[in-house]
Each structure stands twice: as structure tokens, then as C-alpha cells.
Design a protein around this motif. Structure first.
Motif, PDB file in Angstrom:
ATOM      1  N   PHE A   9       0.958  -1.155   0.034  1.00 51.81           N
ATOM      2  CA  PHE A   9       0.023  -0.054  -0.051  1.00 51.81           C
ATOM      3  C   PHE A   9       0.830   1.196   0.093  1.00 51.81           C
ATOM      4  O   PHE A   9       1.824   1.228   0.409  1.00 51.81           O
ATOM      5  CB  PHE A   9      -0.882  -0.051   1.110  1.00 51.81           C
ATOM      6  CG  PHE A   9      -1.968   0.873   1.250  1.00 51.81           C
ATOM      7  CD1 PHE A   9      -3.118   0.356   0.275  1.00 51.81           C
ATOM      8  CD2 PHE A   9      -2.123   2.062   1.873  1.00 51.81           C
ATOM      9  CE1 PHE A   9      -4.265   1.287   0.057  1.00 51.81           C
ATOM     10  CE2 PHE A   9      -3.474   2.810   1.480  1.00 51.81           C
ATOM     11  CZ  PHE A   9      -4.310   2.438   0.718  1.00 51.81           C
ATOM     12  N   MET A  10       0.429   2.434  -0.651  1.00 55.54           N
ATOM     13  CA  MET A  10       0.915   3.502  -0.504  1.00 55.54           C
ATOM     14  C   MET A  10       1.591   4.035   0.832  1.00 55.54           C
ATOM     15  O   MET A  10       0.791   3.952   1.693  1.00 55.54           O
ATOM     16  CB  MET A  10       0.296   4.726  -1.295  1.00 55.54           C
ATOM     17  CG  MET A  10      -1.108   4.807  -0.716  1.00 55.54           C
ATOM     18  SD  MET A  10      -2.157   6.086  -1.686  1.00 55.54           S
ATOM     19  CE  MET A  10      -3.350   4.970  -1.804  1.00 55.54           C
ATOM     20  N   GLY A  11       2.646   4.419   0.833  1.00 55.70           N
ATOM     21  CA  GLY A  11       3.094   4.874   2.150  1.00 55.70           C
ATOM     22  C   GLY A  11       3.815   3.934   3.160  1.00 55.70           C
ATOM     23  O   GLY A  11       4.222   4.023   4.140  1.00 55.70           O
ATOM     24  N   VAL A  12       3.687   2.637   2.439  1.00 53.40           N
ATOM     25  CA  VAL A  12       4.144   1.558   3.471  1.00 53.40           C
ATOM     26  C   VAL A  12       5.680   1.487   3.704  1.00 53.40           C
ATOM     27  O   VAL A  12       6.390   0.785   4.630  1.00 53.40           O
ATOM     28  CB  VAL A  12       3.690   0.068   3.097  1.00 53.40           C
ATOM     29  CG1 VAL A  12       4.664  -0.370   1.700  1.00 53.40           C
ATOM     30  CG2 VAL A  12       3.772  -0.942   4.093  1.00 53.40           C
ATOM     31  N   GLY A  13       6.479   2.023   2.610  1.00 48.24           N
ATOM     32  CA  GLY A  13       7.833   2.261   2.832  1.00 48.24           C
ATOM     33  C   GLY A  13       8.733   1.663   1.792  1.00 48.24           C
ATOM     34  O   GLY A  13       9.959   1.188   1.810  1.00 48.24           O
ATOM     35  N   ALA A  18      13.689  -0.328  -0.591  1.00 49.65           N
ATOM     36  CA  ALA A  18      14.542  -0.181  -1.778  1.00 49.65           C
ATOM     37  C   ALA A  18      15.943   0.460  -1.690  1.00 49.65           C
ATOM     38  O   ALA A  18      16.988  -0.318  -2.119  1.00 49.65           O
ATOM     39  CB  ALA A  18      13.774   0.273  -2.917  1.00 49.65           C
ATOM     40  N   ARG A  19      16.091   1.684  -0.995  1.00 49.69           N
ATOM     41  CA  ARG A  19      17.136   1.937  -0.924  1.00 49.69           C
ATOM     42  C   ARG A  19      18.378   1.342   0.201  1.00 49.69           C
ATOM     43  O   ARG A  19      19.396   1.280   0.048  1.00 49.69           O
ATOM     44  CB  ARG A  19      16.985   3.747  -0.288  1.00 49.69           C
ATOM     45  CG  ARG A  19      16.647   4.670  -1.384  1.00 49.69           C
ATOM     46  CD  ARG A  19      16.545   5.892  -0.924  1.00 49.69           C
ATOM     47  NE  ARG A  19      15.381   6.230   0.041  1.00 49.69           N
ATOM     48  CZ  ARG A  19      14.218   6.570  -0.116  1.00 49.69           C
ATOM     49  NH1 ARG A  19      13.729   6.214  -1.538  1.00 49.69           N
ATOM     50  NH2 ARG A  19      13.322   6.718   0.703  1.00 49.69           N
ATOM     51  N   GLU A  20      17.610   0.900   1.194  1.00 54.06           N
ATOM     52  CA  GLU A  20      18.580  -0.083   1.958  1.00 54.06           C
ATOM     53  C   GLU A  20      19.061  -1.459   1.138  1.00 54.06           C
ATOM     54  O   GLU A  20      20.049  -1.789   1.361  1.00 54.06           O
ATOM     55  CB  GLU A  20      17.643  -0.427   3.180  1.00 54.06           C
ATOM     56  CG  GLU A  20      17.538   0.655   4.298  1.00 54.06           C
ATOM     57  CD  GLU A  20      18.966   1.201   4.565  1.00 54.06           C
ATOM     58  OE1 GLU A  20      19.691   0.013   5.220  1.00 54.06           O
ATOM     59  OE2 GLU A  20      19.170   2.359   4.784  1.00 54.06           O
ATOM     60  N   TYR A  27      21.840  -5.430  -6.224  1.00 57.13           N
ATOM     61  CA  TYR A  27      20.570  -4.763  -7.098  1.00 57.13           C
ATOM     62  C   TYR A  27      20.933  -3.252  -7.600  1.00 57.13           C
ATOM     63  O   TYR A  27      21.612  -2.797  -6.503  1.00 57.13           O
ATOM     64  CB  TYR A  27      19.407  -5.115  -6.318  1.00 57.13           C
ATOM     65  CG  TYR A  27      19.273  -6.600  -6.422  1.00 57.13           C
ATOM     66  CD1 TYR A  27      18.269  -7.076  -7.423  1.00 57.13           C
ATOM     67  CD2 TYR A  27      19.262  -7.353  -5.313  1.00 57.13           C
ATOM     68  CE1 TYR A  27      17.781  -8.415  -7.566  1.00 57.13           C
ATOM     69  CE2 TYR A  27      18.787  -8.711  -5.286  1.00 57.13           C
ATOM     70  CZ  TYR A  27      18.178  -9.065  -6.586  1.00 57.13           C
ATOM     71  OH  TYR A  27      17.683 -10.282  -6.274  1.00 57.13           O
ATOM     72  N   ILE A  28      20.249  -2.872  -8.582  1.00 53.60           N
ATOM     73  CA  ILE A  28      20.067  -1.424  -8.845  1.00 53.60           C
ATOM     74  C   ILE A  28      18.771  -1.337  -8.574  1.00 53.60           C
ATOM     75  O   ILE A  28      17.947  -2.252  -8.559  1.00 53.60           O
ATOM     76  CB  ILE A  28      20.485  -1.042  -9.975  1.00 53.60           C
ATOM     77  CG1 ILE A  28      19.993  -1.660 -11.205  1.00 53.60           C
ATOM     78  CG2 ILE A  28      22.029  -1.337 -10.376  1.00 53.60           C
ATOM     79  CD1 ILE A  28      20.037  -1.180 -12.501  1.00 53.60           C
ATOM     80  N   ALA A  29      18.123  -0.031  -8.414  1.00 52.70           N
ATOM     81  CA  ALA A  29      16.880   0.305  -8.340  1.00 52.70           C
ATOM     82  C   ALA A  29      15.978   1.184  -8.976  1.00 52.70           C
ATOM     83  O   ALA A  29      16.770   2.086  -9.458  1.00 52.70           O
ATOM     84  CB  ALA A  29      16.693   0.734  -6.595  1.00 52.70           C
TER      85      ALA A  29
END
Length: 170
Positions: A9-13, A18-20, A27-29
Motif C-alpha cells: 500500500f502507498m506509504g508502506v515504505g 529499496a534504498r536499503e 541490485y540496482i533500483a
């Protein structure tokens, strides 16, 4: 390495996790909403306001096809409704970042840029409707997911570690 597709859901993080993940893996993101904004040269909020949700979903479909055909070894964060793309399982391993609705809203409200976070999500403008949407989508997310990571009260770093561990086991 297969693609990892983050849903939830939107806002779940999804973006934070992904950045972590990319800090601790090869991986690239990329983010489907960023791709759409790039393709359209305008913000998602504007696309929704001017063209409507149906138009936005058509652009999402185009992005999904491109991801399936052209993207490898990538962690892909998706918008809240991207899970409905018919080819999503062909794009990669589907990881649901899961949390109760109230926790998601609390998390956004506690963010230093909370006002901006709410503003950029057209479907969060009415929290009652957003809760209905969450209740509708959550069982669908669970059906699509290959892996579920509960993000409630966990740091993005801990969620990323758990996600990589679970995906590796597949």
C-alpha cells in the motif's frame, strides 16, 4: 539474480526499503512511479487530476511490459495499484511490504516531510476512502506475493535484511 518487485500500500515504505536493499546487495533500483513521471514529464498527482486513474493505469501497463522485456537484476518499487498488472509475475519475485493501515498512516504522519508525503498521494486525500482501498487491496496483495515482509515497527534496514534473506531462500 532475478528482479525483485516491491508491492504494498502507498506509504508502506517501498522506497525506503529499496534504498536499503541496494546498499546491501548487487541490485540496482528503480521506481515505477518515477518512470511514469519521466515518460509523461509531469507528476502523478497531475496525471490523476487531468487524465484520471484509467489513463494512469494504461501508462502503468506500458511500464510493466517494458520491465518484463528489458529489465534484469533490479529491485523495482511499484505504486500501490501496480500489483494488478497481468504480467507482474513475469517481471520478478513479488515481495509484499505489509503493515496495518493505521501503522502506515502513523508512519507517514511522523515523517519530517509528512505534509509533502500526503500531498503527493492523491488516493490518500480522504483517509476513510483510503482505508476502504487498503481493505480491498490487502487480500489481493497477499495472493500475488511470493514473499511477505511485515514492516511494522521495523527500520528500513531491518526490513531490507529480512527481504534479502527470504528472497535468497526461494
Amino acid at each position: 539474480m532475478k528482479n525483485i518487485v516491491l508491492i504494498g500500500f502507498m506509504g508502506v515504505g517501498k522506497g525506503s526499503v529499496a534504498r536499503e536493499v541496494i546498499k546491501h546487495s548487487d541490485y540496482i533500483a528503480m521506481d515505477t512511479d518515477d518512470l511514469i513521471e519521466s515518460m509523461e514529464n509531469r507528476k502523478i498527482k497531475t496525471i490523476f487530476e487531468i487524465e484520471g486513474e484509467e489513463y494512469f493505469r494504461k501508462i502503468e501497463k506500458k511500464v510493466a511490459k517494458w520491465l518484463e522485456e528489458s529489465v534484469k537484476n533490479t529491485l523495482i518499487s511499484t505504486g500501490g495499484g501496480f500489483y494488478k498488472q497481468k504480467n507482474i509475475k513475469k517481471i520478478g519475485t513479488i515481495v509484499l511490504l505489509d503493515s496495518p493501515f493505521d501503522e502506515i498512516i502513523k508512519r507517514i504522519k511522523e515523517h519530517p516531510k509528512a505534509e509533502k508525503k500526503f500531498k503527493k498521494r492523491p488516493l490518500l486525500q480522504d483517509l476513510e476512502k483510503a482505508k476502504e482501498l487498503y481493505d480491498l487491496r490487502r487480500p489481493e496483495y497477499l495472493k500475488v506475493a511470493d514473499v511477505v515482509v511485515d514492516v511494522t515497527n521495523k527500520s528500513a534496514h531491518d526490513c531490507a535484511k529480512e527481504l534479502l534473506k527470504k528472497v535468497k531462500k526461494l
